[in-house]
Design an enzyme around this catalytic site. Structure first.
Site, short mmCIF file in Angstrom:
data_model
loop_
_atom_site.label_atom_id
_atom_site.label_comp_id
_atom_site.label_asym_id
_atom_site.label_seq_id
_atom_site.Cartn_x
_atom_site.Cartn_y
_atom_site.Cartn_z
N HIS A 1 -22.45 -20.96 -16.45
CA HIS A 1 -22.03 -21.80 -15.33
C HIS A 1 -22.28 -21.06 -14.04
O HIS A 1 -21.75 -19.96 -13.83
CB HIS A 1 -20.53 -22.14 -15.43
N THR B 1 -13.12 -26.32 -16.00
CA THR B 1 -12.76 -26.43 -17.42
C THR B 1 -11.62 -25.48 -17.79
O THR B 1 -11.32 -25.31 -18.96
CB THR B 1 -13.98 -26.10 -18.32
N THR B 2 -11.03 -24.88 -16.76
CA THR B 2 -9.81 -24.11 -17.00
C THR B 2 -8.81 -24.48 -15.91
O THR B 2 -9.21 -25.00 -14.86
CB THR B 2 -10.02 -22.59 -16.85
N HIS C 1 -20.53 -17.33 -14.44
CA HIS C 1 -19.78 -16.78 -15.57
C HIS C 1 -20.30 -17.45 -16.84
O HIS C 1 -21.09 -18.40 -16.76
CB HIS C 1 -18.26 -17.05 -15.41
N HIS D 1 -19.63 -18.76 -21.09
CA HIS D 1 -18.74 -19.19 -22.17
C HIS D 1 -19.47 -18.93 -23.47
O HIS D 1 -20.69 -19.14 -23.54
CB HIS D 1 -18.40 -20.69 -22.04
N HIS E 1 -10.74 -13.97 -19.06
CA HIS E 1 -11.13 -15.29 -19.57
C HIS E 1 -12.63 -15.39 -19.75
O HIS E 1 -13.13 -16.17 -20.56
CB HIS E 1 -10.67 -16.41 -18.62
N GLU F 1 -19.44 -25.08 -23.87
CA GLU F 1 -18.34 -25.98 -23.48
C GLU F 1 -18.79 -27.43 -23.65
O GLU F 1 -18.11 -28.21 -24.33
CB GLU F 1 -17.95 -25.72 -22.02
#
Ligand SMILES: NS(=O)(=O)c1c(F)c(F)c(SCCc2ccc(C(=O)O)cc2)c(F)c1NC1CCCCCCC1
Ligand SMILES: [Zn+2]
Length: 258
Positions: A118, A199-200, A93, A95, A66, A105
């Site tokens: 993040h 957010t997941t 991590h 995005h 992910h 995000e």
């Protein structure tokens, strides 16, 4: 993490049926409408401690299908910034998007940036992040936008130079210690603050979000390395791993600056 049930960014409309919190009223990310934010003078600068990790310390970097996750030592902490207690570092991590479209995000006045970092922390009053993740105020995520600039970003290169070691989901490699603070904007005193969620899935609504006003610049090559090197767990490119903005449901977004 991530639960036993499978999910992907392709079926984010169905997350709430498998993960109930994802249908809650304090979800992330959000669009930050700068005209509607409220200045809160109590929100002082964020203070990072023990972020300059010695080169002898090796950190695990993993492609979990992910995103890429860099594990962080829990003696690194963040305090100040209106936090009730210090928070301990867990992981960071990223995005990102694709060649065709940006992948932050959060958005600011509906603007989406190339990417977003993040840095995930958990409240030091809990023994583990698993315990903290389920409690209000348990997690704090520091977010900064990645923008395309002209210079190569050396701190990000300390991570991105290892992407070729972990193209496939489940891959992991080790990264030499470096100053994690250099991945964030220089000024940690200008930021937006609101209460939201992961957010997941499992989308726990336990995250105290900090979104820095100042962005971080990476070279065009670094952004395209991120977009073009990794594979997800469905044998597709690991790209555009961002959730769409969620409704505020009356939440206020605070600003540490007028
Ligand atoms: N933006 S975010 O902070 O919500 C977030 C994402 F958007 C993320 F996409 C992720 S990665 C997806 C969750 C996951 C899946 C597999 C594994 C593993 O195999 O080790 C680990 C995690 C991801 F890990 C996180 N952050 C994690 C959320 C999962 C567990 C809670 C504590 C760490 C923060
Ligand atoms: Zn994230």
């Amino acid at each position: 993490h991530g639960g036993s049930k499978h999910w992907s960014y392709a079926d984010k409309a169905r997350w709430a049926s498998a993960f109930p919190h994802c249908g809650g009223h304090m979800q992330s990310p959000i669009n930050i409408d700068t005209a509607s934010t409220h200045f809160d003078p109590q929100l002082g600068p964020l203070l990072l401690s023990d972020s300059n990790l010695p080169p002898g310390e090796s950190l695990s970097l993993r492609n979990n299908g992910h995103t890429i996750v860099l594990e962080l030592p829990e003696n690194m902490t963040v305090a100040g910034g209106g936090f009730p207690q210090p928070y301990r570092a867990a992981q960071l991590h990223l995005h990102w998007g694709s060649k065709l479209s940006p992948g932050s995000e959060h958005t600011v006045d509906q603007r989406r940036y190339a990417g977003e970092i993040h840095v995930v922390f958990y409240n030091s009053r809990f023994r583990t992040i698993a315990e903290a993740a389920g409690e209000r105020g348990g997690l704090a995520v520091l977010a900064a936008f990645l923008q395309v600039g002209s210079e190569e970003n050396e701190a990000y290169e300390d991570i991105l130079e290892h992407l070729n070691d972990i193209p496939e989901e489940g891959g992991s490699t080790s990264v030499e210690g470096f100053d994690i603070a250099k991945l964030l904007p220089e000024s940690l005193d200008r930021y937006f603050r609101y209460n939201g969620s992961l957010t997941t899935p499992p989308c726990y609504q336990t995250v105290n979000w900090t979104v820095f006003n100042e962005t971080v610049l990476l070279s065009p090559e670094q952004i395209s390395d991120l977009e073009d090197t990794l594979w997800d767990d469905q044998d597709g490119h690991l790209q555009s791993n961002f959730r769409l903005p969620q409704s505020l449901h009356g939440r206020k977004v605070l600003a540490s600056f007028p």
